[in-house]
Motif scaffolding. Structure first.
Motif, PDB file in Angstrom:
ATOM      1  N   ILE A   1       0.845  -1.192   0.000  1.00 39.66           N
ATOM      2  CA  ILE A   1       0.000   0.000   0.000  1.00 39.66           C
ATOM      3  C   ILE A   1       0.879   1.242   0.000  1.00 39.66           C
ATOM      4  N   GLY A   2       0.597   2.145  -0.903  1.00 39.30           N
ATOM      5  CA  GLY A   2       1.270   3.434  -0.922  1.00 39.30           C
ATOM      6  C   GLY A   2       0.417   4.481  -0.221  1.00 39.30           C
ATOM      7  N   ILE A   3       1.025   5.228   0.685  1.00 39.93           N
ATOM      8  CA  ILE A   3       0.339   6.306   1.402  1.00 39.93           C
ATOM      9  C   ILE A   3       0.989   7.618   1.003  1.00 39.93           C
ATOM     10  N   ILE A   4       0.216   8.508   0.408  1.00 38.12           N
ATOM     11  CA  ILE A   4       0.724   9.812   0.008  1.00 38.12           C
ATOM     12  C   ILE A   4       0.180  10.856   0.966  1.00 38.12           C
ATOM     13  N   VAL A   5       1.069  11.665   1.510  1.00 36.01           N
ATOM     14  CA  VAL A   5       0.630  12.729   2.415  1.00 36.01           C
ATOM     15  C   VAL A   5       1.597  13.899   2.292  1.00 36.01           C
ATOM     16  N   PHE A   6       1.081  15.056   1.961  1.00 34.71           N
ATOM     17  CA  PHE A   6       1.923  16.238   1.843  1.00 34.71           C
ATOM     18  C   PHE A   6       2.037  16.929   3.204  1.00 34.71           C
ATOM     19  N   SER A   7       2.602  16.186   4.151  1.00 35.62           N
ATOM     20  CA  SER A   7       2.872  16.728   5.481  1.00 35.62           C
ATOM     21  C   SER A   7       4.034  15.938   6.058  1.00 35.62           C
ATOM     22  N   TYR A   8       4.415  16.277   7.283  1.00 37.67           N
ATOM     23  CA  TYR A   8       5.451  15.530   7.987  1.00 37.67           C
ATOM     24  C   TYR A   8       4.757  14.370   8.701  1.00 37.67           C
TER      25      TYR A   8
ATOM     26  N   ARG B   1      -3.202  11.566  12.475  1.00 38.45           N
ATOM     27  CA  ARG B   1      -4.107  10.708  11.718  1.00 38.45           C
ATOM     28  C   ARG B   1      -3.328   9.761  10.805  1.00 38.45           C
ATOM     29  N   VAL B   2      -2.314  10.282  10.152  1.00 33.64           N
ATOM     30  CA  VAL B   2      -1.521   9.436   9.261  1.00 33.64           C
ATOM     31  C   VAL B   2      -0.754   8.382  10.053  1.00 33.64           C
ATOM     32  N   ARG B   3      -0.221   8.748  11.214  1.00 35.37           N
ATOM     33  CA  ARG B   3       0.478   7.763  12.037  1.00 35.37           C
ATOM     34  C   ARG B   3      -0.441   6.619  12.439  1.00 35.37           C
ATOM     35  N   ARG B   4      -1.684   6.933  12.816  1.00 35.52           N
ATOM     36  CA  ARG B   4      -2.631   5.859  13.166  1.00 35.52           C
ATOM     37  C   ARG B   4      -2.954   5.006  11.950  1.00 35.52           C
ATOM     38  N   GLN B   5      -3.050   5.636  10.792  1.00 35.94           N
ATOM     39  CA  GLN B   5      -3.281   4.915   9.547  1.00 35.94           C
ATOM     40  C   GLN B   5      -2.152   3.922   9.282  1.00 35.94           C
ATOM     41  N   ILE B   6      -0.931   4.396   9.390  1.00 37.89           N
ATOM     42  CA  ILE B   6       0.235   3.543   9.165  1.00 37.89           C
ATOM     43  C   ILE B   6       0.260   2.396  10.166  1.00 37.89           C
ATOM     44  N   ASP B   7       0.053   2.707  11.436  1.00 36.25           N
ATOM     45  CA  ASP B   7       0.122   1.681  12.485  1.00 36.25           C
ATOM     46  C   ASP B   7      -0.934   0.607  12.268  1.00 36.25           C
TER      47      ASP B   7
ATOM     48  N   ILE C   1      -3.453   5.149  -0.830  1.00 34.60           N
ATOM     49  CA  ILE C   1      -4.263   5.968   0.077  1.00 34.60           C
ATOM     50  C   ILE C   1      -3.813   7.413  -0.098  1.00 34.60           C
ATOM     51  N   ALA C   2      -4.718   8.238  -0.560  1.00 37.10           N
ATOM     52  CA  ALA C   2      -4.436   9.654  -0.791  1.00 37.10           C
ATOM     53  C   ALA C   2      -4.959  10.448   0.392  1.00 37.10           C
ATOM     54  N   ASN C   3      -4.049  11.065   1.141  1.00 36.19           N
ATOM     55  CA  ASN C   3      -4.434  11.843   2.305  1.00 36.19           C
ATOM     56  C   ASN C   3      -4.623  13.304   1.928  1.00 36.19           C
ATOM     57  N   ASP C   4      -5.845  13.745   2.006  1.00 28.55           N
ATOM     58  CA  ASP C   4      -6.251  15.119   1.761  1.00 28.55           C
ATOM     59  C   ASP C   4      -6.156  15.492   0.283  1.00 28.55           C
ATOM     60  N   PHE C   5      -6.716  16.660  -0.032  1.00 29.40           N
ATOM     61  CA  PHE C   5      -7.030  16.991  -1.412  1.00 29.40           C
ATOM     62  C   PHE C   5      -5.831  17.000  -2.352  1.00 29.40           C
TER      63      PHE C   5
ATOM     64  N   ASP D   1      -8.700   9.768   1.834  1.00 27.68           N
ATOM     65  CA  ASP D   1      -8.990  10.116   3.223  1.00 27.68           C
ATOM     66  C   ASP D   1      -9.006  11.632   3.337  1.00 27.68           C
ATOM     67  N   ALA D   2     -10.202  12.182   3.456  1.00 26.75           N
ATOM     68  CA  ALA D   2     -10.382  13.638   3.476  1.00 26.75           C
ATOM     69  C   ALA D   2     -10.300  14.139   4.903  1.00 26.75           C
TER      70      ALA D   2
END
Length: 358
Positions: free
Chosen positions: A3-10, A16-22, A96-100, A118-119
């Protein structure tokens, strides 16, 4: 599954992203994260370059928005061009695309893959309190949401009001996954003696529009019946302005921020978590933030403004009180009443203890 998770943040500091990953790692999936900053242990990591843009690219971005060219406007937005090559070179089964800002990019992957969006916000109104944003960004976001949301395998979001708005305008049925944090093995701390102050706390970003000034003004009026502990992250100059506002009130204390997993344990000795968020935008009006769940896991009572999602949860589970409006006067009225009837605070903390276990 890979699964690839894209997030334009740290991502390492994004709750939220950390819980997603875990959660995905716990289920045995291989994870590749495309994000800024230091990696999360146990994942494949694609570190995105610095977010600064060349002035010419910025000018192109503004021109494309003015001319209502949503695809070009999106392509010239921060971070987008940076990740396209990295995404194309990975063998993945799902994105998984995190935010717009990650949504169209996930759909441009070739060969195409299933995309979960994931909006974290309702994107077409994310910064609608700013006039220029409404004129330039909003049309691009509406066009791209209309194009790509129906193509998603699933859409998730953080609260029911956002889910209803997406369903109304984009013919999708988002699943609500709240920002609830993992269960913490804690118990409610006893209240201080009657001649000592009740201990209020707030954690979060020291950004304008978050209502922190309201908390400071209210506690300054209520001291010494209350104290307020602030655990803030954000620009130092912003925190300095808040410190100046609280100057002269020894009951208000500023602390260094603590790591995300340690927040509930750190504030467990407090009595009331405070968050009065002015409804200056759709997303702020309907917020259901991490800190509310951190307060509950810390076994605190909760005092919030009349924000629909937060107020509904607080009232439904009896974990706290809701002020009549978003002013310091309204907050003072609620807190003064609780100080006179401290047994209500005990009941709130016990209700949080019951809810935290569910």
């Amino acid at each position: 599954m890979h699964i690839g998770i894209i997030v334009f943040s740290y991502a390492r500091s994004d709750p939220r992203v950390r819980r997603q990953i875990d959660a995905l790692r716990h289920d045995g999936h291989r994870i590749t994260v495309f994000a800024f900053g230091a990696p999360v242990p146990g994942c494949d990591w694609v570190a995105l370059p610095d977010r600064r843009r060349h002035p010419a690219i910025k000018a192109l971005h503004v021109l494309a928005m003015l001319l209502r060219w949503p695809r070009l406007a999106y392509l010239s937005a921060p971070h987008v061009a940076m990740v396209t090559r990295a995404l194309a070179s990975r063998r993945l089964d799902l994105i998984i695309a995190n935010d717009f800002l990650t949504l169209p990019l996930a759909h441009w992957r070739r060969p195409r893959l299933p995309v979960i969006y994931d909006a974290h916000e309702y994107a077409p109104l994310e910064a609608a309190e700013r006039r220029w944003w409404r004129l330039l960004d909003a049309p691009m976001r509406r066009a791209l949401c209309a194009r790509y949301l129906p193509r998603c395998a699933r859409v998730t979001t953080v609260g029911w009001s956002l889910a209803a708005r997406f369903a109304r305008y984009y013919a999708v049925r988002p699943r609500v996954i709240t920002n609830a944090i993992p269960h913490q093995e804690l118990r409610p701390a006893p209240l201080p003696p009657a001649d000592e102050p009740l201990r209020a706390v707030h954690v979060g970003a020291a950004l304008p529009g978050r209502g922190i000034e309201t908390l400071i003004d209210a506690i300054a009026r209520l001291a010494p019946r209350y104290s307020l502990d602030l655990y803030l992250v954000g620009p130092e100059e912003r925190i300095a302005r808040l410190r100046a506002r609280a100057a002269g009130c020894a009951a208000i204390r500023f602390h260094a921020p603590v790591p995300m997993p340690a927040v509930a344990r750190q504030i467990n000795g407090c009595d009331l978590g405070l968050f009065v968020l002015p409804p200056i935008s759709f997303n702020k009006k309907h917020a259901l933030p991490n800190k509310l769940f951190e307060f509950i896991q810390a076994r605190l009572g909760v005092v919030v403004g009349p924000s629909p999602e937060m107020a509904r949860l607080v009232r439904a589970h009896g974990v706290g009180a809701v002020s009549n409006d978003f002013t310091a006067d309204a907050l003072v009225a609620v807190l003064a009443g609780l100080e006179r009837e401290r047994e209500r605070v005990v009941g709130f903390k016990q209700a949080s203890d019951r809810l935290a276990a569910t």
